[in-house]
Structures are given as structure tokens and as C-alpha cells.
Design an enzyme around this catalytic site. Structure first.
Site, mmCIF file in Angstrom:
data_model
loop_
_atom_site.group_PDB
_atom_site.id
_atom_site.type_symbol
_atom_site.label_atom_id
_atom_site.label_comp_id
_atom_site.label_asym_id
_atom_site.label_seq_id
_atom_site.Cartn_x
_atom_site.Cartn_y
_atom_site.Cartn_z
ATOM 1 C CD GLU A 150 -29.276 0.480 -9.129
ATOM 2 O OE1 GLU A 150 -30.434 0.177 -8.810
ATOM 3 O OE2 GLU A 150 -28.309 0.349 -8.357
ATOM 4 C CD GLU A 307 -32.137 -3.703 -10.302
ATOM 5 O OE1 GLU A 307 -32.089 -3.496 -9.067
ATOM 6 O OE2 GLU A 307 -31.133 -3.643 -11.036
#
EC number: 3.2.1.23
Length: 682
Positions: A150, A307
Site C-alpha cells: 500500500e 485484501e
């Protein structure tokens, strides 16, 4: 051709066994196997363990984790651990820590903590990635390499300032060119020397978020930081490729995250992966739009849902549980929009740290006898039996919406006309109206060439503030060739330096739209404007002749060669054009000057659909229908109830067929249970 990402459908997620005693590991594996889990993403935050000092590496724990997964035939997504640096590095090499917008260099801690232009980070991160690749390339079951995690942190340190000035010299050549691009005559900001350039932070020209003295400068810094982060990814990818030439390399994206141009970053990724964490109050259309954006970043190819949570987040204001069945239907929504994997964060809930209350397959109860585990196991059984059939399909769309990160930045720095005018909201407003008609949408970059635009019946560019070179010409050629184009208030108003085109809005699209905008009124929430709808030039358009409300902005539009299709019906500009359409060549260009309410947006979507010949399917609220098409010619229809109420669905005959899940015939009228779904093979 569209190929499946992998040889089987991977169902799994982040597993962090290094956080627990080794006696737990085998128990985890057995429980995960019971749930149908067949993949684990590992090593995401292990740099401190892997490299305890400058030249010392210890892979012994990771070796045992990998062996356990190999022995149980799990797929492995191997992360490089470079999202959070070890303490010794921050202590010995302070330059590795990022400096915030106050130019304060942070201490060891947090996540996303490295400076992307730190020589120290750029030395050690690729070195670690290379050592991991040297050791684990060829491991049975290795699915993908997962670089960092991320990406996101901006930095304002001296290393970044020096690198930015070098970037500007390469881009502009002379300080005079910089002055011209940034419009530095404003507020006497003329630069005389490269050394006059400071980073745009809170001590300088970005005194608070969204407030920039020179938006051109701030946008350039965002371009620079986005490219700096991309280079960090490329550094690690290059190091991995020295030892592993074929395994896909990815990093997990965050949909509409503003700080990185994902269309640019995506060019360097072998497969797109992203993390889906909608708030409890997100409409299903918002989640669908983000799936389509991530598919678009990958050029329309299947992507990885890297995710999601099986139950709840931990970092939002209200971390509501997913209702019974909701995780399953959200997973199928991802598949319907192009996902070839379903993965979770996390497989086991941690007992400490900030994410200890983030949902997981194995909860703190440490048993299979939980609602969440049973739902995960149900989905696992379905994906084990049918998942491979879902893989590799493309999503054929009739419509495209342009999403442009630089326009996103330009809107962020726009001082006016209204604080309620937000880029992603503007995109979603039009996406949602199409979604309600089950019109499949591709999200594309604004720089898409005319020959690729031509595959769509309609192209929308809501709030496309910044029009880069060549874009207006491509859109013009598309429309003249028979396409339908939609511009809105704030579309087309500025060039690549965020300087406004003269002659009236929508600037670069003014002649194409055959209208020009004179003023933009900001409408406070308590003062909407009335809008009277026309028929849009198509018979039977829903809502024609009615009055609806316009909110946020009301642009005063003068038609030139265009025809008025909606007018304002209140305030001093009553009777003026609120929306127009212009015929150009074989196509049409629409211009909408206010944020229409839901009824108004349904009217406009109906006008566009009838005019462009778009296929629509009527379904109840919360129900969506999506189709994936496969190279062998068959199609899968996904009918999804994203809400908590039973809905009656009337399926068109051409979308009727055989249930993938139970083999029965699905056709005509049927009830779809709360958070229920059907997958139909045509």
C-alpha cells in the site's frame, strides 16, 4: 485474448505466523484448509526479522514458513517486507525516514515510513528484494511477488527537494519555463534561480490541505512524488527479475487513493492487485466503480482482490460487521467485475498492535465454530468447485468513464467554486446512474487514443479539469466518428499546467459541446436550484417535462450551435440552459452544468442510453447484473443482491441459463434472498 491469471482460483490472504509461537502454525494450516483456503500472502512486514543489522540476513524463520506452505500445497504470494524499515536503519541512517509537510523528519515507527528518495532506502530495499528472489525463486506454489505494501507516504526532506529540482530541470530546461508553467507572476512568486524553489509544504505554498498558492507547482510535486514511488517499485522489481524472470510482480493498490497516479504505476505492474475496504455506508455502486477502476488500471485484464475483510475493519469511524452473506456477495461482486482471486486481510487475528481488532478468518475465539469461519468455509467450498470456471473472463463494456489522477489533484487544489465539489464524487454520480441500469462501464485514462475510444458507444468525462495535449483532438475524432461524449461543469477548463483556457467553459471542449459557460454559481446545501427537464431529443425519456433539483453548482450556459435539453427554473437565471447537446459529425456531445438529483440523473442516463443505443436491464434496488465473457465463447451472468432485503428479479430471456452452483434452470421471475446471488452459465 483474455487469459486466467493463474492455474487455479486462489483463495487466501495475509498470514503472519512470525508474530506467534511456532506451535500455532500447523493448527492454523489445518483450520485454513478446512475453510478451503489455498493461498497465503506472507512476509509483508518482516524486514526487521530478515535483516537484524547492516550486512546480516536471517531467513531461517521464513524458510520454515515457506516449507510448511509448500508441504500443504498452498499458493504463496511472497512480499518483500519493504513497507516498514527496521529500527537499526532509522538509527544509523536518519535520512531514510520521511519528513512530513511541516518538514519534520519522523522518528522510527509508523508504516509507509521511508523517504522514497533516500539513498539509504534505495540501496537496502532492492538488495533485500533481490536476496529474497535469489532464495525463493522457483519455490513450488510461488504465485506472485508482492512489492512493499500500500504505497503512499509523501516526503518533503532535502533529499526530495534536490531530486525534485533535478526532475524540474529535466522537464522544463530553464527557470523561465518553470515560471511560465506555474504562473508565478501571481502574488509575486517569480523565481530567479533553481535554488529559489522550495517544496510545497505547510511552511511554504501549501499552508493547509487543498490550499496551494500555485496549483501548477503543487501538481508538479505530486507528479514527482508519484513517479518517485513508482521508481521504488521498479527498483525492487528489477532486483527480483535478476533471479526470477517469469513470476508476476505486483503491489497492492487502494482504488481511488489520491496520492499516486495508478494508471502510471500500473504500467510497470505485471498484474493489478488491490485492497477493498468500503465503509459500512458505501452504496454497492461505489464498490463496483472501484473494482472497475482497478480493472481499468490493468488495461481491462483480470486482477487480484489482494485484501478485503471477512468481517470488519478496525480503522474506520464505525467498524460495522458484515451482515450474514455480505462477505460472500461482495466477493462475487469482485469476481463479476474481473477478479481472478479472493483474498483477505487477515487469516489470523493478531493479539497485539493497532490491527488486533481487524477482522480475520481465525478470530480471537480461536475456533472454527464462528459465523465468520463458517461463511468463509462456504465460499471456499464454492470456489474450490467452481472458481476455475470464473477465471479469465473479460468484461465487455458499452460505456467508458475517464478517470484522471491529475484532474483529481487539480480539483483538490481548486480554490472554489464549492467545497462540496469533489472529484471522485463527480465520477460516482454518473457511474451510479449507469449502474442502476446495469450498464457495464470501463474506467479509462483521459489519454486513451481515438481508435480505442471508438470501441465505446458513449464516453463520459465528469469534472475532467485538466486536458493534456492530444486529449481534445482524440475526443473530437471520437465524436465525429459517431460517439457520444459527456462533459460536465469543471470538464476541460485547464491545460496540463492547470491554467484556464480562455473563451468560456468547458474550455478545450467548448466548440465540441457547442456551448460556453459564463459563470458557476455555488449552491449551499440549503439552496438547491430547480431544473426543468426536456426530452433530450429522444422519445420517451424518463422524467421529461418534470422539475428536479440541481445541487452543488449551477453553471450559466449559453448555447451556440447546441440544443438546450434542460433549463433552470428558479433563481435569477431561470430559463437559462442547464444542459445541452451538440451534433458534431456523426456523433453528439452533451454538456451538463449542475449536479442533478437522483431523478435528474436517471433522466440523463435514460437520454444517453436511448440516444447511444445502450443495452439496459431493469432490476430492483440493490440488485446488479454483470457479465463476464470468455475466449471459448461462453458467458457467465452474475446476479447479485447487495442489500439486506429479498428482491424479486425478472431475468431477461437472453440472460437466462443454467446455475453454476446447483445446475438448475434460472429464468424469468424469481426471488433473490438478502445478500444472495446466482451465477448463470449461458
Amino acid at each position: 485474448m483474455t487469459q486466467p491469471l493463474f492455474d487455479r482460483f486462489y483463495y487466501g490472504g495475509d498470514w503472519n505466523p512470525e508474530q506467534w509461537d511456532e506451535s500455532v502454525w500447523l493448527r492454523d494450516i489445518r483450520m485454513l484448509e478446512d475453510a478451503g483456503i489455498n493461498e497465503a500472502t506472507i512476509n509483508v512486514f518482516s524486514w526487521a526479522q530478515l535483516q537484524p543489522s547492516e550486512d546480516e540476513y536471517d531467513f531461517s524463520t521464513l524458510d520454515r514458513i515457506v516449507k510448511l506452505l509448500v508441504d500443504h500445497r498452498f499458493g504463496i504470494v511472497m512480499a518483500t517486507s519493504t513497507a516498514a524499515i527496521p529500527a537499526w536503519m532509522a538509527r544509523r541512517h536518519p535520512d531514510v525516514m520521511y519528513a512530513d509537510e511541516n518538514e519534520v523528519r519522523h522518528h522510527f515507527g509508523e508504516r509507509h515510513n521511508p523517504c522514497p528518495n533516500s539513498p539509504t532506502f534505495r540501496k537496502y530495499a532492492p538488495r533485500l528484494a533481490g536476496k529474497l528472489a535469489e532464495r525463493y525463486a522457483g519455490t513450488p506454489g510461488l504465485v506472485a511477488w508482492h512489492v512493499s505494501n500500500e504505497y503512499g507516504a509523501y516526503c518533503y526532506c532535502e533529499n526530495c527537494r534536490a531530486a525534485w529540482i533535478a526532475w524540474l530541470k529535466n522537464k522544463y530546461g530553464t527557470i523561465d519555463a518553470v515560471n511560465h508553467a506555474w504562473y508565478t507572476h501571481f502574488w509575486g512568486h517569480t523565481l530567479y534561480d533553481w535554488d529559489d524553489i522550495a517544496v510545497p509544504d505547510k511552511l511554504g505554498d501549501e499552508w493547509e490541505p487543498g490550499c496551494a498558492t500555485l496549483s501548477g507547482m503543487s501538481i508538479d510535486y505530486r507528479r514527482f512524488m508519484s513517479q518517485s514511488i513508482k521508481r521504488c517499485f521498479t527498483d525492487e522489481k528489477t532486483a527480483i527479475r535478476e533471479y526470477d524472470k517469469t513470476t508476476p510482480i505486483t503491489t497492492n493498490l487502494m482504488s481511488v487513493f489520491m496520492d499516486i497516479d495508478y494508471f502510471d504505476l500500473g504500467k510497470g505492474m505485471d498484474v493489478i492487485s488491490w485492497d477493498s475496504y468500503p465503509r459500512y455506508d458505501f452504496p454497492a455502486s461505489e464498490v463496483a466503480m472501484r473494482h472497475d477502476l482497478m480493472r481499468g488500471v490493468g488495461g481491462g485484464k483480470p486482477y487480484m482482490l489482494m485484501e478485503q475483510t471477512p468481517s470488519q475493519q478496525n480503522w474506520q469511524p464505525y467498524n460495522s460487521l458484515k451482515r450474514p452473506g455480505q462477505m460472500r456477495v461482495m466477493s462475487y461482486q469482485a469476481i463479476a467485475h474481473g477478479a481472478d482471486t479472493v483474498q483477505f486481510f487477515q487469516l489470523r487475528r493478531s493479539i497485539g498492535g493497532t490491527e488486533r481488532f481487524h477482522g480475520a478468518v481465525i478470530s480471537h475465539a480461536d475456533t472454527e465454530n464462528t459465523r465468520v469461519f463458517r461463511e468463509v468455509a462456504q465460499l471456499g467450498a464454492e470456489l474450490k468447485e467452481h472458481g476455475k470456471e470464473y477465471m479469465g473472463g473479460r468484461v465487455d463494456s458499452q460505456v467508458a468513464i475517464m478517470f484522471d489522477w491529475e484532474s483529481y489533484w487539480a480539483m483538490f487544489y481548486s480554490s472554489g467554486p464549492s467545497v462540496l465539489l469533489k472529484y471522485v464524487d463527480q465520477i460516482h454520480r454518473y457511474y451510479a446512474a449507469l449502474y442502476r441500469r446495469n450498464i457495464q462501464v470501463d474506467m479509462i485514462p483521459s489519454t486513451t487514443p481515438a481508435d480505442r475510444l471508438a470501441r465505446y458507444r458513449a464516453v463520459l468525462a465528469p469534472a475532467l479539469v485538466m486536458v493534456k495535449p492530444g486529449v481534445a483532438d482524440a475526443v473530437d475524432a471520437y465524436v465525429r466518428g459517431g460517439g457520444r461524449f459527456v462533459a460536465t461543469t469543471m470538464s476541460g477548463i485547464a491545460d496540463e499546467h492547470d491554467q484556464v483556457f480562455l473563451g468560456g467553459y468547458p474550455g478545450a471542449f467548448r466548440e465540441l459541446c457547442g456551448s460556453w459557460g459564463e459563470e458557476i454559481d455555488a449552491l449551499p446545501p440549503e439552496r438547491p436550484v430547480k431544473v426543468r427537464l426536456g426530452d433530450g431529443g429522444v422519445a420517451g425519456a424518463a422524467g421529461a417535462g418534470r422539475e428536479v433539483e440541481g445541487t452543488i453548482v449551477a453553471e450559466l450556459i449559453h448555447p451556440v450551435t447546441s440544443r438546450v435539453i434542460a433549463t433552470y427554473a428558479s433563481d435569477f437565471y431561470a430559463g437559462m440552459a442547464a444542459a445541452t447537446v451538440n451534433e458534431v459529425g456523426d456523433g453528439k456531445a452533451y454538456y451538463v452544468g449542475t449536479d442533478l438529483d437522483t431523478e435528474g440523473m436517471d433522466w440523463f442516463a435514460d437520454v444517453l442510453a436511448r440516444d447511444a443505443g445502450l443495452r439496459t436491464v431493469e432490476t430492483p434496488d440493490d440488485v446488479e447484473i454483470r457479465v463476464r465473457t470468455y475466449d471459448d465463447g461462453h458467458r457467465l451472468v452474475f446476479v447479485l443482491n447487495n442489500g439486506g432485503e429479498t428482491r424479486a428479479v425478472d431475468l431477461p430471456e437472453d440472460l437466462s441459463g443454467t446455475s453454476v452452483l446447483d445446475g438448475g434452470r434460472i429464468a424469468g421471475l424469481f426471488d433473490l434472498e438478502p445478500y444472495g446471488l446466482r451465477v448463470i452459465r449461458l
